[in-house]
Every structure is written in C-alpha cells, then in structure tokens.
Design a protein around this motif. Structure first.
Motif, mmCIF file in Angstrom:
data_model
loop_
_atom_site.group_PDB
_atom_site.id
_atom_site.type_symbol
_atom_site.label_atom_id
_atom_site.label_comp_id
_atom_site.label_asym_id
_atom_site.label_seq_id
_atom_site.Cartn_x
_atom_site.Cartn_y
_atom_site.Cartn_z
ATOM 1 N N UNK A 52 30.511 -17.458 -17.086
ATOM 2 C CA UNK A 52 30.061 -16.106 -16.737
ATOM 3 C C UNK A 52 30.728 -15.079 -17.645
ATOM 4 N N UNK A 53 32.008 -15.269 -17.912
ATOM 5 C CA UNK A 53 32.724 -14.363 -18.803
ATOM 6 C C UNK A 53 32.133 -14.410 -20.212
ATOM 7 N N UNK A 54 31.786 -15.607 -20.680
ATOM 8 C CA UNK A 54 31.182 -15.764 -22.008
ATOM 9 C C UNK A 54 29.833 -15.052 -22.055
ATOM 10 N N UNK A 55 29.014 -15.224 -21.020
ATOM 11 C CA UNK A 55 27.702 -14.557 -20.975
ATOM 12 C C UNK A 55 27.860 -13.041 -21.022
ATOM 13 N N UNK A 56 28.788 -12.512 -20.241
ATOM 14 C CA UNK A 56 29.014 -11.059 -20.223
ATOM 15 C C UNK A 56 29.485 -10.564 -21.584
ATOM 16 N N UNK A 57 30.399 -11.277 -22.203
ATOM 17 C CA UNK A 57 30.899 -10.844 -23.507
ATOM 18 C C UNK A 57 29.847 -10.992 -24.599
ATOM 19 N N UNK A 58 28.980 -11.989 -24.499
ATOM 20 C CA UNK A 58 27.877 -12.101 -25.466
ATOM 21 C C UNK A 58 26.976 -10.878 -25.363
ATOM 22 N N UNK A 59 26.703 -10.453 -24.149
ATOM 23 C CA UNK A 59 25.891 -9.251 -23.960
ATOM 24 C C UNK A 59 26.577 -8.016 -24.524
ATOM 25 N N UNK A 60 27.877 -7.881 -24.272
ATOM 26 C CA UNK A 60 28.618 -6.724 -24.787
ATOM 27 C C UNK A 60 28.696 -6.715 -26.303
ATOM 28 N N UNK A 92 19.359 -8.117 -23.167
ATOM 29 C CA UNK A 92 19.995 -9.381 -23.525
ATOM 30 C C UNK A 92 20.199 -10.240 -22.278
ATOM 31 N N UNK A 93 20.680 -9.629 -21.217
ATOM 32 C CA UNK A 93 20.919 -10.381 -19.979
ATOM 33 C C UNK A 93 19.615 -10.914 -19.391
ATOM 34 N N UNK A 94 18.539 -10.132 -19.469
ATOM 35 C CA UNK A 94 17.245 -10.601 -18.966
ATOM 36 C C UNK A 94 16.773 -11.839 -19.714
ATOM 37 N N UNK A 95 17.005 -11.885 -21.026
ATOM 38 C CA UNK A 95 16.564 -13.021 -21.838
ATOM 39 C C UNK A 95 17.453 -14.244 -21.656
ATOM 40 N N UNK A 96 18.744 -14.033 -21.449
ATOM 41 C CA UNK A 96 19.706 -15.137 -21.507
ATOM 42 C C UNK A 96 20.410 -15.462 -20.199
#
Length: 182
Positions: free
Chosen positions: A123-131, A110-114
C-alpha cells in the motif's frame, strides 16, 4: 496536516489552516461527546458526516463564509479501514484511495488506473508511486503516515524507509524501461 481526532481515527486536510483548526476542534469535541453518551468510539463515517454537516451549514448561512478546506477522515471501524472525503460544499464520500490538494487530479487518475487492494508495504508503494507522478521522488519532499489495525495512531515513516521505497520504485521503472527498449 495530519491530526488525531480520536483513538481510532485521524484527519488530513488541504486548504486554509484556520478553517481546518475550527473543524478539528469541533470534531474532537463531538467524538468525546459521543464516547460519553454512547460509551463506545464513534465510527469514522459518523465523524465524517458531522464535519460535512458543519461545512454544509456554512454554505447556507448569511454573514459567514464557507470553510476553505477539504478533509480526509480515516481510521478503523473494528478491523475495517475507512476513508471519507469531505468538501467545502458539505458533501462527503467514501473512498478506497484518493488524493486531495494541489495536483490531486493526476494522482487520482493514477490511482484509478493502478489501484488494487493491498496491505502493508504494498500500500505504501502504491501511494508513493502515485505521488511520484507529480512530485520529485525525494524523502525531503514527501511525508508518509501509516495507520495500522493494531495501532490506529498514525506513525510517520522515517526518511530512510521512504528512500528505500523510492529506490525500489526507481529500480522497477528502470527495469520496465530496459525491457521495452530493444
């Protein structure tokens, strides 16, 4: 599973707690020794390399088993955020974003794509989206620690802050779904 190693860095680990404690204690002593010898804080890369070297030595020595722990060493070198991962084999590598532990492969994909360079709440939103790709979106299931330039000690977000971000993510997903449905 987040510990402070020095004023400018923390360590996060996944694996055997006893093995992690050994590495944490040795890394803290090395950071203190570096400060006394060099009269400056050790770099994040220096400590990551030190931990990886210890892990690598234990893969070669007879009579001892390898460390059963993967670590992230994260912190700031000056104003630059740094993130290093070490593996039980003794390799270490630098990342912009990564995941370790159970289901980390899906989160990493997910992180590689987004992934995009972000700061602060984004950054917090991106991390939580991945989780939330792998974990039920609930503040009871997720802990989030944040390191910032001005305050390198990691601070945990409150349940209310996590719930607020999770609600924002759910609303965004709902809006995206409604746009796709004719």
């Amino acid at each position: 599973k987040l510990v402070q190693l020095d004023d400018n860095m923390c360590l996060v680990f996944a694996g055997l707690l006893a093995d992690a404690r050994t590495l944490i204690d040795r890394a803290r002593i090395e950071a203190q020794s570096y400060r006394l010898t060099m009269d400056e804080a050790p770099s994040v890369e220096y400590i990551a390399r030190y931990i990886a070297n210890i892990q690598q030595k234990y893969t070669q020595s007879g009579g001892v088993r390898p460390f059963g722990v993967s670590t992230f060493v994260l912190g700031f070198d000056g104003d630059n955020p740094r993130l290093f991962q070490t593996d039980p084999s003794g390799t270490f590598s630098e990342w912009k974003a990564n995941a370790v532990g159970r289901n980390s492969k899906a989160i990493r994909e997910y992180l590689e794509k987004n992934f995009e360079d972000t700061e602060g709440r984004d950054t917090q939103v991106l991390a939580l989206k991945g989780l939330t790709e792998m974990v039920e979106p609930s503040s009871k299931m997720i802990d989030v620690a944040v390191m910032t330039k001005g305050n390198p000690a990691a601070a945990y977000l409150s349940s209310e802050e996590i719930d607020s971000i999770l609600k924002e993510i759910e609303e965004e997903k709902a809006a995206k779904t409604s746009r796709q449905t004719p």
